[in-house]
Enzyme design. Sequence first.
Site, PDB file in Angstrom:
ATOM      1  CD  GLU A 174      -3.169  -1.040   0.384  1.00  0.00           C
ATOM      2  OE1 GLU A 174      -3.748   0.051   0.426  1.00  0.00           O
ATOM      3  OE2 GLU A 174      -3.572  -2.000  -0.303  1.00  0.00           O
ATOM      4  CG  HIS A 250      -3.491   2.544   4.603  1.00  0.00           C
ATOM      5  ND1 HIS A 250      -4.296   3.343   3.831  1.00  0.00           N
ATOM      6  CD2 HIS A 250      -3.206   1.462   3.854  1.00  0.00           C
ATOM      7  CE1 HIS A 250      -4.501   2.755   2.658  1.00  0.00           C
ATOM      8  NE2 HIS A 250      -3.853   1.612   2.650  1.00  0.00           N
ATOM      9  CB  CYS A 371      -4.756   9.842   2.674  1.00  0.00           C
ATOM     10  SG  CYS A 371      -5.200   8.950   4.140  1.00  0.00           S
TER      11      CYS A 371
HETATM   12  O1  SUG Z   1      -7.814   2.848   0.177  1.00  0.00           O
HETATM   13  N1  SUG Z   1     -10.614   4.961   0.325  1.00  0.00           N
HETATM   14  C1  SUG Z   1      -9.180   4.791   0.396  1.00  0.00           C
HETATM   15  C2  SUG Z   1      -8.603   5.736   1.419  1.00  0.00           C
HETATM   16  C3  SUG Z   1      -7.105   5.730   1.393  1.00  0.00           C
HETATM   17  C4  SUG Z   1      -6.521   6.520   2.502  1.00  0.00           C
HETATM   18  N2  SUG Z   1      -5.112   6.514   2.386  1.00  0.00           N
HETATM   19  C5  SUG Z   1      -4.248   6.443   3.420  1.00  0.00           C
HETATM   20  N3  SUG Z   1      -4.622   6.121   4.615  1.00  0.00           N
HETATM   21  N4  SUG Z   1      -2.996   6.640   3.148  1.00  0.00           N
HETATM   22  C6  SUG Z   1      -8.816   3.342   0.718  1.00  0.00           C
HETATM   23  O2  SUG Z   1      -9.533   2.721   1.515  1.00  0.00           O
HETATM   24  C7  SUG Z   1     -12.818   4.641  -0.645  1.00  0.00           C
HETATM   25  C8  SUG Z   1     -13.445   4.697  -2.003  1.00  0.00           C
HETATM   26  C9  SUG Z   1     -14.940   4.538  -1.964  1.00  0.00           C
HETATM   27  O3  SUG Z   1     -15.469   3.866  -1.079  1.00  0.00           O
HETATM   28  O4  SUG Z   1     -15.588   5.115  -2.848  1.00  0.00           O
HETATM   29  C10 SUG Z   1     -11.310   4.439  -0.707  1.00  0.00           C
HETATM   30  O5  SUG Z   1     -10.805   3.848  -1.616  1.00  0.00           O
END
Ligand code: SUG
Length: 448
Positions: A174, A250, A371
């Site tokens: 990730e 994460h 993020c």
């Molecule tokens: O991978 N949300 C992302 C959020 C990522 C956050 N990044 C970090 N923590 N670095 C994920 O879960 C949600 C998309 C949706 O539900 O439409 C999403 O992909």
Amino acid sequence: MKSYEVNFDGLVGPTHNYGGLSYGNVASQSNSQQSSNPKEAALQGLAKMKALMEMGFQQGVLAPQERPDVAALRRLGFAGSDAQVIERAAKDAMPLLVASCSASSMWVANAATVSPSADTSDGRVHFTAANLNCKYHRSIEHPTTSRVLGAMFADQKHFAHHAALPAVAQFGDEGAANHTRFCHDYGQAGVEFFVFGRSAFDTRYPAPQKYPARQTLEASQAVARLHGLSDDGVVYAQQNPSVIDQGVFHNDVIAVGNGEALFYHEDAFLETDKMLVELQAKLAKRGGNFQAICVPRSQVTVEDAVRSYLFNSQLLSRADGSMLLIVPEECRGNERVWQYLQGLTSSGGLIREVKVFDLKQSMQNGGGPACLRLRVALNQTELAAVNPGVIMTAPLYDTLTQWVDKHYRDRLSENDLADPQLLLECRTALDELTQILKLGAVYPFQIN
Ligand code: SUG
């Protein structure tokens, strides 16, 4: 030579929507099916970039991806013209259309893992695109991510790019969301800290019971090998499986590091004391004085951390040696977290100031300030070798806000994703964007 941490923020794409796609990410699941405002989302992100630039930090921008991803739908068997592909997916497999429309590439902390040149065996800055293998909608990001990063960091004398790891769960990666680097100075060799959720091959490591652990130890080790990191410049730590089960999908939802400091929740890791001793010892050998700032569960619970995104903050070094924390508005909305932050900044410690940003559109999908950015530590020569089109300036900010105003919708719901007009709007916008950012052809519709 002077060195910098440059924050490259993901520009939110025109299809930003709440698809409920990320099992294990509480915000994504609880806001599923709400209508979104892509224009507001992009402007909120740009406002953060502008503010950091005006505070004197180096700021860059990372382009969004082509969505709906028609090529991905074709790989799943939908055929015909582009409009027919979308229409057929909407009729027969709406969840696949929703996944192919996600603007999730905005969370560029997941785009790649980056190792600065001072840490790598060949003295170049290394990038490994993350396979994001745990979620289908994210697993389709890395080919375009690699092209965009290649167009931003093109000079092979300074920059080395690695393809994403094999696309299987054992190598779930990730990117920088589970990676932090400690150093005395950005230009000096540092200690790279890889946090994993489970081991794919070694059953001695525990795993969460409810939600998936997205990052494996084996993926982190592979990235460290690809980047040519030395053993004395790397520390691996396991995330506490019980916090993953509480929504910490994460590590950057429960800890953030910068310079010589790690700001983390008491429950974030397994074998915390051993890990801290190793970090302290390895950083000391590289001229650094490691500082651990632990937030006790008695003051902030894991639930508070997940709701407020306290740790998904940007920890930034200021000229006087103190640090600034960039937090989302949700931290002010949580009494315990806000009280903790007041105490932290007035205690005379390292973190002296907190700045609050409204990133609600992204937050509702589980993406906070940290993020939204990919950190790349660069020395002056390397910074000069970056494609200048992606470095934020006042004129670029103006151009990008006008571009968003011109091309983005201010409301998007699931039904709108089936509108073939949306694809045309996105392609028109992105074609213009590649010219603004001087990226060349990076999108499937520009290449094929
Ligand atoms: O991978 N949300 C992302 C959020 C990522 C956050 N990044 C970090 N923590 N670095 C994920 O879960 C949600 C998309 C949706 O539900 O439409 C999403 O992909």
